[in-house]
Motif scaffolding. Structure first.
Motif, PDB file in Angstrom:
ATOM      1  N   ARG A 162       0.556  -0.845  -0.266  1.00 12.96           N
ATOM      2  CA  ARG A 162      -0.071  -0.193  -0.236  1.00 12.96           C
ATOM      3  C   ARG A 162       0.776   1.194   0.259  1.00 12.96           C
ATOM      4  NH1 ARG A 162      -5.174   1.850  -0.685  1.00 12.96           N
ATOM      5  NH2 ARG A 162      -5.390   3.835   0.186  1.00 12.96           N
ATOM      6  N   ARG A 208      -8.064   1.144  -6.000  1.00 10.40           N
ATOM      7  CA  ARG A 208      -7.110   0.592  -4.399  1.00 10.40           C
ATOM      8  C   ARG A 208      -6.852   1.872  -4.345  1.00 10.40           C
ATOM      9  NH1 ARG A 208      -2.939  -2.592  -4.517  1.00 10.40           N
ATOM     10  NH2 ARG A 208      -3.456  -3.262  -6.811  1.00 10.40           N
ATOM     11  N   LEU A 209      -6.142   2.883  -4.350  1.00 11.08           N
ATOM     12  CA  LEU A 209      -5.766   4.214  -3.629  1.00 11.08           C
ATOM     13  C   LEU A 209      -6.563   4.702  -2.755  1.00 11.08           C
ATOM     14  CD1 LEU A 209      -2.756   5.127  -3.399  1.00 11.08           C
ATOM     15  CD2 LEU A 209      -3.599   6.849  -5.430  1.00 11.08           C
ATOM     16  N   ALA A 210      -7.538   5.162  -3.665  1.00  5.99           N
ATOM     17  CA  ALA A 210      -8.824   6.317  -3.551  1.00  5.99           C
ATOM     18  C   ALA A 210      -9.885   5.483  -1.983  1.00  5.99           C
ATOM     19  CB  ALA A 210      -9.868   6.253  -4.356  1.00  5.99           C
ATOM     20  N   GLU A 259       3.477  11.193  -8.750  1.00 12.82           N
ATOM     21  CA  GLU A 259       3.058  11.252 -10.314  1.00 12.82           C
ATOM     22  C   GLU A 259       2.806  12.924  -9.500  1.00 12.82           C
ATOM     23  OE1 GLU A 259       1.511   8.558 -12.879  1.00 12.82           O
ATOM     24  OE2 GLU A 259       0.192   9.706 -13.239  1.00 12.82           O
ATOM     25  N   LEU A 267       2.340   1.818  -3.547  1.00 14.25           N
ATOM     26  CA  LEU A 267       1.683   2.054  -4.196  1.00 14.25           C
ATOM     27  C   LEU A 267       1.163   4.205  -3.972  1.00 14.25           C
ATOM     28  CD1 LEU A 267      -0.642   1.811  -6.563  1.00 14.25           C
ATOM     29  CD2 LEU A 267      -2.518   1.571  -4.308  1.00 14.25           C
ATOM     30  N   PHE A 303      -3.772   8.908 -12.360  1.00  8.36           N
ATOM     31  CA  PHE A 303      -2.608   8.734 -12.246  1.00  8.36           C
ATOM     32  C   PHE A 303      -2.449   7.957 -13.278  1.00  8.36           C
ATOM     33  CE2 PHE A 303      -3.642   9.301  -7.619  1.00  8.36           C
ATOM     34  CZ  PHE A 303      -3.253  10.442  -7.119  1.00  8.36           C
ATOM     35  N   LEU A 306      -0.078   4.622 -12.822  1.00 10.32           N
ATOM     36  CA  LEU A 306      -0.936   3.601 -12.479  1.00 10.32           C
ATOM     37  C   LEU A 306      -2.159   2.946 -13.253  1.00 10.32           C
ATOM     38  CD1 LEU A 306       0.554   4.517 -10.456  1.00 10.32           C
ATOM     39  CD2 LEU A 306      -0.958   4.718  -9.130  1.00 10.32           C
ATOM     40  N   GLU A 350      -5.315   0.196  -9.459  1.00 12.11           N
ATOM     41  CA  GLU A 350      -4.922   0.472  -8.702  1.00 12.11           C
ATOM     42  C   GLU A 350      -5.273   2.368  -8.850  1.00 12.11           C
ATOM     43  OE1 GLU A 350      -0.166  -1.079  -8.977  1.00 12.11           O
ATOM     44  OE2 GLU A 350      -0.305   0.289 -10.457  1.00 12.11           O
TER      45      GLU A 350
END
Ligand SMILES: Nc1ncnc2c1ncn2[C@@H]1O[C@H](COP(=O)(O)OP(=O)(O)O)[C@@H](O)[C@H]1O
Ligand SMILES: [Mg+2]
Lengths: 291, 260
Positions: free
Chosen positions: A167, B103-105, A177, A170, B93, B96, B100
């Motif tokens: 995580r 998942r990040l959010a 970015e 990620l 992104f 990504l 991803e």
């Protein structure tokens, strides 16, 4: 032929050291835009911590080498985390001040190390195997080179896996970015900053212990001398690109060794010329995404 | 958590970017239900207002979410309190994968994957594709999905139909319509047909200030006011041309050119 092999092996060993420093520089710059001039101090501190550990354990055994590597990495990570929490974090987004503070810290820590360990180089010995050589294609390659290359590859693989499968990884990739969008998803990106400093500090600390075996000594100047080339490597590889830093580390170090041998000690000059060429032809570096 | 009051209350909000004052003394409310449109010509400070609410730009003033002050919190804490953000220009992104990005959010253990799969099957099917290689419309869906995955108290959606084909504008509008049934939305929208269809209320800005607040349909059906407040009709150059003395005098007359 045997000379070329020897130069290659030595270049790869030196490249491994560059990479252990450059990986942290690159990650830190990629995520935070911070040029960390204090990174060499993490390396020096790791080297001294590793030496102190091995000295106390007595004997030049594999066990004490392993422990000194772990201690060096741990101390490097700790120093880096403290630097981030106490100094860099307060200067978030203030790049000029960050440069001043990290340069100041680099100078101050060298003076501190001078005070504690003296200005003279302290000679370091490792396991007996380090003093032996392995013959490859007729070249007698000092064994410590293999350890350096192995550790650097492990670190590279470890960081890549961390970035890809965790995580935090990620968050770091996304933050490289577009940092503000990461916060706008409800993520405290500053925690990723600390993690990145810890990783970079650990790699530098490892590099410090290994450098002390590669050069055969520890001194307060150890980190600073490697840092210059690590920065060059980071720029050539593309600021913020880990893979670029890995490739550039090898290219720079091998070229440096070759030029030193075949072009009468002009290794450093050739590296600077390479840097200038890359900046002219490809200003964002080999693997840099942005200018 | 007062259910009766507005979900978002903004009072005297100002923001600056560098030396430039881009939001000046903005006061507005977003009711706990439906869509509130934030309208105005290009460059009047709509995006900056939303960023100021989120703490993405330096700001001053009072911002309350369900009656609690959030104007001193860092952005991630504001979002964690239940504010979903769909930025102008998507800001997915690109390096990504779609998966991803999503998942990040995700902020909870039980994200609304079903809703997202239902609304945007197209992007779910492209889970492993790098988001940067998606079309603009697909990227917009990823940006919307990132916000809709979570249980939010408020969505801030900035120009979601910008640059999209008519078909995609329709899809995005539908998705927002469904979202609006469960969560209040503050929507910046330059496509007035979309705004008319979605919005219950409208807040209009000019030169960094709020110049009109009221019923959305009433405003948007009044052609004269649409022209005077939103500058529609004077196409081409986005601002500057129409400082017309219409029915609504601009309160920010003593203005020091807040323009790029
Ligand atoms: N990053 C920036 N740097 C400088 N000025 C900006 C920046 N972003 C916006 N502005 C200026 O702030 C003003 C308001 O912009 P914005 O909030 O984006 O307006 P809108 O969303 O209503 O089109 C404009 O004059 C714009 O030029
Ligand atoms: Mg805008």
């Amino acid at each position: 032929m045997s000379t070329v092999v020897l130069l290659l092996a030595t270049g790869l060993g030196l490249g491994a050291l560059y990479f252990l420093v450059a990986s942290g520089l690159s990650l830190i710059y990629g995520l935070m835009g911070v040029l960390n001039f204090a990174h060499g101090s993490f390396l020096t501190l790791g080297a001294f911590a590793g030496w102190e550990t091995a000295r106390r354990l007595g004997g030049d055994s594999w066990g004490s080498l392993l422990l000194s590597l772990l201690v060096g990495a741990g101390v490097g990570a700790l120093a880096a985390v403290l630097t981030e929490l106490l100094l860099i974090r307060r200067l978030y987004e203030r790049h000029i001040e960050q440069v001043l503070v990290t340069v100041g810290l680099a100078l101050a820590t060298v003076a501190l190390f001078d005070g504690i360990w003296g200005t003279d180089a302290i000679f370091v010995t490792g396991p007996g195997w380090f003093d032996e050589t392995t013959t490859i294609l007729g070249a007698r390659v000092p064994n410590d080179r293999f350890l350096l290359i192995g550790v650097a590859l492990l670190v590279l693989g470890g960081i890549v896996a961390f970035l890809r499968f965790t995580r935090f990884g990620l968050v770091i990739r996304a933050g490289v970015e577009n940092r503000s969008m990461v916060t706008a998803l409800g993520i405290d990106v500053r925690r990723a900053f600390t993690v990145v400093f810890a990783i970079g500090g650990a790699a530098a600390g490892l590099g410090g212990v290994l450098a002390s075996h590669y050069f055969g000594y520890v001194s307060p100047q150890l980190g600073g001398s490697l840092l210059i080339f690590a920065f060059i490597v980071t720029v050539i590889g593309g600021l913020g690109s880990l893979l670029g830093a890995a490739i550039a580390s090898v290219v720079v170090a091998v070229l440096q060794q070759m030029a030193n041998f075949y072009l009468s000690g002009t290794g450093d000059l050739v590296v600077v010329l390479l840097l200038a060429t890359v900046l002219l032809v490809r200003p964002s570096g080999l693997m840099g995404a942005r200018a | 958590m007062s259910q009766s009051g507005p979900v978002l209350r903004v009072r005297g909000l100002s923001a600056r970017i560098g030396q430039q004052q881009v939001v000046e003394d903005v006061t507005l409310e977003v009711p706990a239900q439906g869509v509130t449109a934030l309208l105005g010509r290009n460059g009047v400070g709509k995006t900056s207002t939303i960023k100021a609410v989120l703490g993405l730009v330096e700001r001053n003033g009072v911002v309350e979410l369900d009656g609690e002050r959030i104007d001193t919190l860092p952005t991630h804490r504001i979002v964690q309190r239940g504010v979903g953000y769909v930025p102008e220009d998507r800001e997915v992104f690109g390096s990504l994968s779609v998966e991803e990005n999503l998942r990040l959010a995700e902020r909870s253990a039980n994200p609304r994957r079903d809703l997202v799969a239902d609304l945007f099957p197209d992007i779910i099917a492209r889970g492993q594709q790098a988001a940067g290689t998606l079309s603009g419309g697909q990227q917009q869906m990823v940006a919307l999905a990132r916000a809709l995955l979570n249980d939010n108290r408020l969505l801030l959606v900035d120009e979601p139909t910008k640059g999209l084909s008519p078909k995609l504008v329709g899809e995005v509008t539908e998705a927002l319509e469904r979202a609006a049934q469960v969560v209040p939305i503050l929507l910046v929208e330059q496509n007035l047909v979309v705004a008319r269809r979605l919005a219950d209320r409208a807040v209009v800005m000019a030169d960094g200030r709020v110049v009109h607040t009221g019923d959305a349909a009433e405003l948007l059906d009044d052609e004269q006011r649409v022209v005077s407040l939103l500058g529609v009709g004077s196409t081409g150059s986005s601002h500057g041309s129409s400082h017309d003395s219409g029915s609504h005098p601009d309160p920010s007359t003593h203005d020091q050119e807040v323009r790029s």
